[in-house]
Scaffold this active site. Structure first.
Site, mmCIF file in Angstrom:
data_model
loop_
_atom_site.group_PDB
_atom_site.id
_atom_site.type_symbol
_atom_site.label_atom_id
_atom_site.label_comp_id
_atom_site.label_asym_id
_atom_site.label_seq_id
_atom_site.Cartn_x
_atom_site.Cartn_y
_atom_site.Cartn_z
ATOM 1 N N LEU A 17 -5.558 5.114 -4.820
ATOM 2 C CA LEU A 17 -4.398 6.005 -4.794
ATOM 3 C C LEU A 17 -4.545 7.095 -5.845
ATOM 4 C CD1 LEU A 17 -1.443 3.454 -4.478
ATOM 5 C CD2 LEU A 17 -2.626 4.676 -2.649
ATOM 6 N N ASP A 36 -7.781 5.641 -17.104
ATOM 7 C CA ASP A 36 -8.145 4.446 -16.350
ATOM 8 C C ASP A 36 -9.057 3.587 -17.209
ATOM 9 O OD1 ASP A 36 -8.902 2.628 -14.139
ATOM 10 O OD2 ASP A 36 -8.170 4.221 -12.832
ATOM 11 N N ASP A 57 -5.784 1.675 -21.227
ATOM 12 C CA ASP A 57 -5.089 0.472 -20.788
ATOM 13 C C ASP A 57 -3.599 0.815 -20.809
ATOM 14 O OD1 ASP A 57 -3.748 -1.935 -20.541
ATOM 15 O OD2 ASP A 57 -4.995 -3.013 -21.985
ATOM 16 N N CYS A 83 -0.161 5.089 -11.176
ATOM 17 C CA CYS A 83 -0.499 4.219 -10.037
ATOM 18 C C CYS A 83 -1.571 3.218 -10.446
ATOM 19 C CB CYS A 83 -0.928 5.038 -8.828
ATOM 20 S SG CYS A 83 -2.196 6.282 -9.151
ATOM 21 N N SER A 148 6.451 -0.722 -4.675
ATOM 22 C CA SER A 148 5.838 -1.323 -3.483
ATOM 23 C C SER A 148 6.959 -1.805 -2.583
ATOM 24 C CB SER A 148 4.952 -2.510 -3.877
ATOM 25 O OG SER A 148 4.605 -3.290 -2.743
ATOM 26 N N TYR A 161 4.456 -10.449 -8.561
ATOM 27 C CA TYR A 161 4.219 -9.055 -8.184
ATOM 28 C C TYR A 161 5.505 -8.414 -7.670
ATOM 29 C CZ TYR A 161 2.039 -5.052 -5.812
ATOM 30 O OH TYR A 161 1.691 -3.788 -5.389
ATOM 31 N N LYS A 165 7.373 -5.137 -9.290
ATOM 32 C CA LYS A 165 7.630 -3.926 -8.523
ATOM 33 C C LYS A 165 9.130 -3.702 -8.323
ATOM 34 C CE LYS A 165 3.444 -2.460 -7.896
ATOM 35 N NZ LYS A 165 3.006 -1.170 -8.491
ATOM 36 N N THR A 196 -7.575 1.100 0.712
ATOM 37 C CA THR A 196 -8.315 1.789 -0.339
ATOM 38 C C THR A 196 -9.745 1.271 -0.395
ATOM 39 O OG1 THR A 196 -7.778 0.185 -2.078
ATOM 40 C CG2 THR A 196 -6.176 1.961 -1.667
#
Length: 255
Positions: A17, A36, A57, A83, A148, A161, A165, A196
């Site tokens: 993404l 990243d 991080d 993202c 999400s 998760y 989210k 992805t």
């Protein structure tokens, strides 16, 4: 909001993404900083696109400060997109053997997917608040986070998760209200299933599983569609405090 000439920070910018977003913002004239932990991909983007790569991080305060500082050096910092990803624990709240879900795994997932987003949000907002308004409405910038559809329809075994989210979605309106005096908008994208490069050889299997479950179009999403939405969220100044689903009408079944 005009993207051309602005500095943009994309946290997770070396992922699927994120890379699509980096390319889209570069094409729109932004001066992009990629934050990243994927050094090889980040440096490859730096060499190809002329972006700046900073090893980051998202859960580390000093690392995110360094990435934000780099974005401020790149130009007038008005765009932040988060993202980033990472490992996520899973399992039923109580397993078939009667054991409870691991607490440490839950904490780690929350740290990566919720606390990390909060860390980026607060530090990026503080830096944007120091800029001069871009327009007569007092707008200084926009921060785009990534939720999400699991925030709304988390599946069995997805509790950590989904909780993380869900927290990202819940922060969106509050953050937008908090930052309104500074002229900083906050919006979030809630993708469904997006294909992805990280899926590798499993791509065909996943497409065969998820594609038919999407009402229309009957396929998984594409990173470029996420990036196109991010650009629109940046440019449309009346989008604020909202979580936008990007899922083709998909609603997750229980499992």
């Amino acid at each position: 909001m005009h993207i051309e000439g602005c500095a943009a920070l994309v946290v997770g910018g070396a992922g699927g993404l994120g890379e699509a977003t980096v390319r889209r913002l570069c094409a729109a004239g932004a001066r992009v900083v990629v934050a990243d932990l994927a050094d090889d991909r980040g440096k490859a983007l730096e060499a190809e696109l002329g972006v700046r790569y900073v090893r980051t991080d998202a859960t580390d305060e000093d690392a995110v400060r360094a990435a934000v500082d780099e974005a401020e050096r790149a130009g007038t910092f008005r765009i932040a997109v988060d993202c980033h990803g990472g490992p996520a624990s899973g399992g039923r709240l109580v397993g078939k053997d009667g054991s409870p879900l691991d607490l440490e795994g839950f904490r780690t997932t929350i740290d990566i997917y919720l606390t990390g987003v909060f860390n980026v949000l607060r530090l990026a907002a503080a830096a944007m608040g120091r800029t001069a308004p871009q327009d007569g409405d007092g707008g200084r910038g926009v921060i785009v986070t990534t939720s999400s559809i699991a925030a709304y329809e988390g599946q069995i075994g997805q509790l950590p998760y989904a909780a993380a989210k869900g927290g990202v979605s819940a922060m969106t309106l509050v953050a937008a209200r908090d930052l309104s005096p500074l002229g900083i908008r906050v919006v979030s994208v809630a993708p469904g299933t997006v294909l992805t490069p990280a899926y590798g050889k499993a791509a065909d299997r996943l497409q065969a599983h998820w594609g038919p479950q999407v009402p229309h179009p009957r396929r998984m999403g594409r990173p470029e569609e996420y990036a196109a939405l991010v650009q629109h969220l940046c440019e449309n100044e009346y989008l604020n405090g909202e979580v936008v689903r990007l899922d083709g009408g998909l609603r997750f079944p229980p499992k």
